[in-house]
Design a protein around this motif. Structure first.
Motif, PDB file in Angstrom:
ATOM      1  N   CYS A 100      38.101  83.169  79.275  1.00 15.07           N
ATOM      2  CA  CYS A 100      37.342  84.107  78.835  1.00 15.07           C
ATOM      3  C   CYS A 100      35.648  83.782  79.383  1.00 15.07           C
ATOM      4  O   CYS A 100      34.972  84.830  79.708  1.00 15.07           O
ATOM      5  N   TRP A 151      33.319  86.827  80.758  1.00 13.55           N
ATOM      6  CA  TRP A 151      31.629  86.748  79.771  1.00 13.55           C
ATOM      7  C   TRP A 151      30.629  86.757  81.170  1.00 13.55           C
ATOM      8  O   TRP A 151      30.057  87.478  81.059  1.00 13.55           O
ATOM      9  N   SER A 173      28.867  89.906  81.642  1.00 15.73           N
ATOM     10  CA  SER A 173      26.840  90.470  81.488  1.00 15.73           C
ATOM     11  C   SER A 173      26.783  90.237  82.842  1.00 15.73           C
ATOM     12  O   SER A 173      25.797  91.003  82.679  1.00 15.73           O
ATOM     13  N   ASN A 209      28.189  94.999  80.854  1.00 15.18           N
ATOM     14  CA  ASN A 209      28.921  96.172  80.574  1.00 15.18           C
ATOM     15  C   ASN A 209      29.766  95.277  79.191  1.00 15.18           C
ATOM     16  O   ASN A 209      29.875  94.107  78.913  1.00 15.18           O
ATOM     17  N   HIS A 210      28.336  95.409  78.051  1.00 13.25           N
ATOM     18  CA  HIS A 210      28.194  94.903  76.737  1.00 13.25           C
ATOM     19  C   HIS A 210      29.587  95.224  76.137  1.00 13.25           C
ATOM     20  O   HIS A 210      30.130  93.687  75.017  1.00 13.25           O
ATOM     21  N   GLN A 211      30.670  96.204  76.116  1.00 12.91           N
ATOM     22  CA  GLN A 211      32.386  96.011  75.291  1.00 12.91           C
ATOM     23  C   GLN A 211      32.973  94.679  76.235  1.00 12.91           C
ATOM     24  O   GLN A 211      33.672  93.696  74.617  1.00 12.91           O
ATOM     25  N   THR A 228      31.638  92.319  77.500  1.00 11.01           N
ATOM     26  CA  THR A 228      30.747  90.965  77.422  1.00 11.01           C
ATOM     27  C   THR A 228      31.318  90.277  75.782  1.00 11.01           C
ATOM     28  O   THR A 228      32.059  89.622  75.610  1.00 11.01           O
ATOM     29  N   THR A 229      31.092  90.791  74.932  1.00 13.97           N
ATOM     30  CA  THR A 229      31.568  91.142  73.357  1.00 13.97           C
ATOM     31  C   THR A 229      32.827  90.741  73.232  1.00 13.97           C
ATOM     32  O   THR A 229      32.879  89.348  72.338  1.00 13.97           O
ATOM     33  N   LYS A 230      33.822  90.975  74.004  1.00 14.59           N
ATOM     34  CA  LYS A 230      35.034  90.829  73.990  1.00 14.59           C
ATOM     35  C   LYS A 230      35.209  89.529  74.121  1.00 14.59           C
ATOM     36  O   LYS A 230      36.673  88.981  73.907  1.00 14.59           O
ATOM     37  N   ARG A 256      33.267  87.109  74.653  1.00 13.76           N
ATOM     38  CA  ARG A 256      32.882  85.668  73.972  1.00 13.76           C
ATOM     39  C   ARG A 256      33.557  85.772  72.419  1.00 13.76           C
ATOM     40  O   ARG A 256      33.892  84.168  72.696  1.00 13.76           O
ATOM     41  N   THR A 257      34.365  86.901  71.688  1.00 15.61           N
ATOM     42  CA  THR A 257      35.132  86.624  71.168  1.00 15.61           C
ATOM     43  C   THR A 257      36.184  85.620  72.082  1.00 15.61           C
ATOM     44  O   THR A 257      36.976  85.085  70.321  1.00 15.61           O
TER      45      THR A 257
END
Length: 88
Positions: free
Chosen positions: A38, A42, A46, A50-52, A54-56, A58-59
């Motif tokens: 992950c 990330w 980053s 690709n922000h989507q 990146t968020t997944k 990071r989660t």
């Protein structure tokens, strides 16, 4: 007449300790591997913007970190409870 529990009636605490320790070690290894994956995803997401993703990632990183912490603490907790149970 005194009544005392039969402590020899329940055996296999060492077997239980080794089984639980092996299972929690397996979970810990998988959680650390997912932590590494992950973190790499990330970083790549980053840098590519690709922000989507990146968020997944990071989660997933935070979930893997929590799982690693719980698995590491679980080994210590089970060992503590088995030691306390042996002292009763």
């Amino acid at each position: 007449m005194d009544v005392f529990p039969d402590f020899s009636g329940v055996g296999g605490a060492s077997d239980l300790r080794s089984i639980v320790g092996a299972l929690l070690m397996f979970v810990l290894v998988i959680a650390v591997l997912m932590l590494i994956v992950c973190a790499i995803v990330w970083a790549i997401a980053s840098s590519s913007g690709n922000h989507q993703a990146t968020t997944k990632a990071r989660t997933g990183l935070f979930v893997a970190l929590g799982a690693a912490a719980l698995a590491g603490a679980g080994v210590a907790w089970v060992n503590f409870l088995l030691d306390v149970g042996a002292e009763l």
